[in-house]
Write an enzyme that holds these catalytic residues in place. Structure first.
Site, PDB file in Angstrom:
ATOM      1  N   HIS A 196     -11.145  -2.232  -0.752  1.00 11.55           N
ATOM      2  CA  HIS A 196     -11.604  -2.201  -2.127  1.00 11.55           C
ATOM      3  C   HIS A 196     -12.032  -3.583  -2.569  1.00 11.55           C
ATOM      4  O   HIS A 196     -11.640  -4.592  -1.993  1.00 11.55           O
ATOM      5  CB  HIS A 196     -10.509  -1.671  -3.064  1.00 11.55           C
ATOM      6  CG  HIS A 196      -9.220  -2.441  -2.988  1.00 11.55           C
ATOM      7  ND1 HIS A 196      -8.283  -2.192  -2.012  1.00 11.55           N
ATOM      8  CD2 HIS A 196      -8.719  -3.446  -3.732  1.00 11.55           C
ATOM      9  CE1 HIS A 196      -7.251  -3.018  -2.162  1.00 11.55           C
ATOM     10  NE2 HIS A 196      -7.497  -3.793  -3.209  1.00 11.55           N
ATOM     11  N   CYS A 207      -1.233  -6.704  -7.783  1.00 14.23           N
ATOM     12  CA  CYS A 207      -2.064  -7.288  -6.730  1.00 14.23           C
ATOM     13  C   CYS A 207      -3.271  -7.961  -7.388  1.00 14.23           C
ATOM     14  O   CYS A 207      -3.527  -7.747  -8.571  1.00 14.23           O
ATOM     15  CB  CYS A 207      -2.510  -6.237  -5.720  1.00 14.23           C
ATOM     16  SG  CYS A 207      -3.639  -4.985  -6.388  1.00 14.23           S
TER      17      CYS A 207
END
Length: 666
Positions: free
Chosen positions: A66, A179
């Protein structure tokens, strides 16, 4: 909102190659063909750069590459079910279910919430089993749409085994997951920990600090918790809420890979009086590891790195704008910028024309931005010691240092005094009615008086004289002395590939940048160029070595080598960390030699850089010296690549080397 994925974005049972690069390139092409991205190659590069930082494979044969990218026009989910699984770095082996999340740089929270729902569903075995059994792309789209809808449904799981009723659920654990991108790992770690906690009979609550928003844990739940887990790759927001709780802190991916171990470690920490704990509210969020066990030097190093990290955006924007001003208006812009902006407007251009006027605008904005260099450095050094109450005294002390000509040395001293003073005042025992005024009035007022008063009355003058002497020494440096300084800086940039020594050299270069001038004092600009070029060498050298002699490297290293081209060109030294961590005794020395040569050549060639970051992409900030910048970088890259190939061929690898020295500084 279910248009995140369509049948056009699904590939089933295909052989897409044996590498992550091939799979990501395929999925990026699907996104571009669906008119959801403007440039497939740029999207793939961004995803591979993200992959190089942290592998996106997770247990269960799943991978979730991603990224955020300016090439993406619509938040998109592409999926591939592979006939030949590919290794994405998961501990349990290669992945056959690949979900590629492509988000625009400014993706709205609603779309990010949907992507987060998918990430959370992927930890459920019933959902992944249904994906593997699906016979068509439309069935895949239906399954995914069901879990990201407003009323998500997941195929029913088998009943969980009955927990022993005699077993008391006494352990209460809370967690925070986060994250860098806040899209996938944040939510998968949260759900992985939650499911495992349920299986172990643990009372558990988790707060996800992701891109789709965050709902803070109830203070009562935090108060009742026995311990806290921080599974994060970024700073935890409002960390002081957990002050005093036994703490387990790990990278976010371990929350996905090792949830049971983390929960058991947290339970053990809860009953261990010597366990690491979250610091109190008066301690800096940036220095949560700072304790009585750490000396003054360790605390100072963390504070300096904090100050530099917050200062860099001011210097980066200011330096590039000044360079752009010179590019548009010529080097005489320094003498006429104020006059142009006072006497002229966009509708009343000076005789020199539009470009000169725009050059004056860019130059002036850049100069004003650079004016924040010392105050920002001092302000956030103080913040590192005293949290928010230290910012105002630190900025004030930094402004005083600038007023007195004490430069960045004065900023460091002023910020240090302001931070220590603010922390000291914050520790006072005061009546309850006065506590609300302490962080917003009392602490900033008294700490500002102490720090700025000392700077004006006693310290500013001597530090200003020292700064003047240092600038004179640097300005007069030439020949062998300059080459040796460049050599030392180059060695420091490569010795730990983004670690503390690397950051010290970089901080030295950035802190002096504000005093640099193309005409009067080019030495600080030369130092900045030397540090930037030397920092580019290790990742570029590893990329070149994997291209020239691929058989000397593992498959994962060859993939990292492809991403290292871009990382090195952009001055991201950390692109060489995977190589240094796997083989430090051969990679680190080879990198140091090439980086040292590059740093020395930069100083010898009188190369300058007005920008503190960007590598080859900020060539216009190097005046007309950029060809020599590229030449010095290429020479160092060739030397390091040749050395690492020679060492790998002819020097036996040591068994079980210590790789601690190549870890990135937090």
């Amino acid at each position: 909102m279910s248009d995140l994925i369509t049948t056009q974005l699904v590939t089933l049972d295909a052989h897409l190659g044996t590498s992550t690069t091939e799979v990501i390139n395929h999925l990026a092409n699907l996104v571009a063909k669906a008119s959801r991205a403007t440039d497939a190659s740029a999207l793939a590069e961004h995803a591979l750069a993200r992959e190089a930082k942290t592998a996106t494979g997770v247990p269960g044969g799943i991978a979730i590459p991603h990224c955020r990218s300016a090439a993406v026009t619509t938040p998109t989910l592409a999926m591939a079910r592979l006939a030949t699984p590919v290794d994405f770095g998961a501990k349990d082996g290669p992945a056959d279910l690949i979900f590629f999340i492509a988000a625009p740089e400014g993706a709205d929270k609603e779309h990010l919430k949907l992507l987060s729902k998918l990430a959370r569903a992927l930890v459920k075995k019933t959902f992944t089993a249904a994906l593997r059994e699906a016979t068509s792309a439309s069935e895949i789209v239906a399954l995914v749409s069901a879990v990201i809808s407003d009323n998500p449904t997941v195929p029913a799981a088998a009943p969980a085994p009955t927990t022993d009723p005699s077993r008391a659920r006494v352990s209460k654990i809370v967690a925070v997951t986060a994250c860098p991108t806040g899209i996938a790992h944040t939510y998968m770690a949260a759900d992985s920990l939650a499911q495992t906690a349920e299986e172990l009979g643990i009372d558990f609550a988790v707060e996800t600090q992701g891109s789709s928003g965050s709902t803070a844990l109830d203070p009562a739940i935090i108060e009742a918790a026995d311990a806290v887990i921080f599974a994060v790759d970024v700073d935890v927001r409002d960390r002081a809420r957990f002050a005093g709780k036994p703490l387990i802190q790990v990278p976010v991916k371990r929350g996905i890979d090792e949830p049971e171990k983390l929960l058991k470690d947290a339970i053990a920490a809860a009953s261990d009086p010597q366990a690491r704990r979250v610091p109190s509210a008066t301690a800096s969020a940036e220095s949560e590891q700072t304790s009585d066990k750490q000396g003054f030097g360790a605390q100072l190093k963390r504070a300096l790195l904090t100050g530099v990290s917050y200062m860099i955006p001011f210097v980066a924007g200011g330096g590039l704008l000044i360079a752009l001003g010179f590019l548009l208006g010529g080097y005489a812009i320094t003498d006429v910028a104020d006059k142009y902006l006072t006497d002229n407007t966009l509708f009343n251009l000076p005789d020199a024309g539009l470009m000169a006027y725009l050059g004056a605008v860019a130059y002036k904005i850049g100069g004003l931005s650079m004016g924040f260099l010392v105050p920002a450095l001092a302000g956030y050094i103080a913040y590192a010691y005293a949290d928010r109450p230290g910012i105002a005294p630190g900025f004030t002390a930094g402004a005083v240092a600038g007023f007195m000509g004490a430069g960045f040395l004065g900023g460091i001293v002023g910020g240090l005094i302001a931070g220590l003073a603010a922390r000291w005042v914050s520790s006072w025992k005061v009546p309850r009615w006065l506590r609300g005024l302490m962080p917003v009035v009392i602490v900033p007022l008294l700490a500002s008086i102490i720090a700025s008063g000392l700077m004006i009355l006693f310290l500013g003058g001597p530090i200003a004289k020292l700064t003047e002497a240092l600038n004179s020494w640097l300005s007069g440096m030439s020949g062998t002395a300059a080459a040796i300084l460049g050599l030392i800086l180059g060695l420091m940039m490569a010795i730990d590939l983004g670690g503390p020594v690397n950051k010290v050299a970089y901080a030295f270069a950035v802190a002096g940048l504000g005093a640099g001038s193309l005409t009067e004092n080019p030495a600080p600009l030369m130092i900045m160029a030397a540090v930037m070029a030397a920092g580019m060498v290790p990742p570029l050298a590893m990329a070149l070595a994997t291209t020239v002699s691929p058989k000397l490297f593992t498959g994962a290293e060859r993939e990292n080598g492809k991403a290292a081209w871009l990382l090195g060109a952009a001055f991201i030294s950390e692109g060489a960390i995977p190589f240094g961590a796997a083989d430090p005794l051969r990679v680190i020395p080879a990198s140091m030699v090439g980086a040292g040569v590059t740093g020395s050549l930069i100083m010898t060639f009188d190369v300058v850089s007005q920008a503190p970051h960007g590598g080859a992409f900020v060539f216009f900030a190097m005046n007309n010296t950029w060809p020599m910048f590229l030449l010095a970088t290429v020479i160092g890259t060739l030397i390091s690549a040749a050395l690492v190939i020679i060492l790998k061929k002819f020097v036996r690898k040591a068994a079980a080397p210590n790789v601690e020295s190549v870890k990135v500084a937090a």
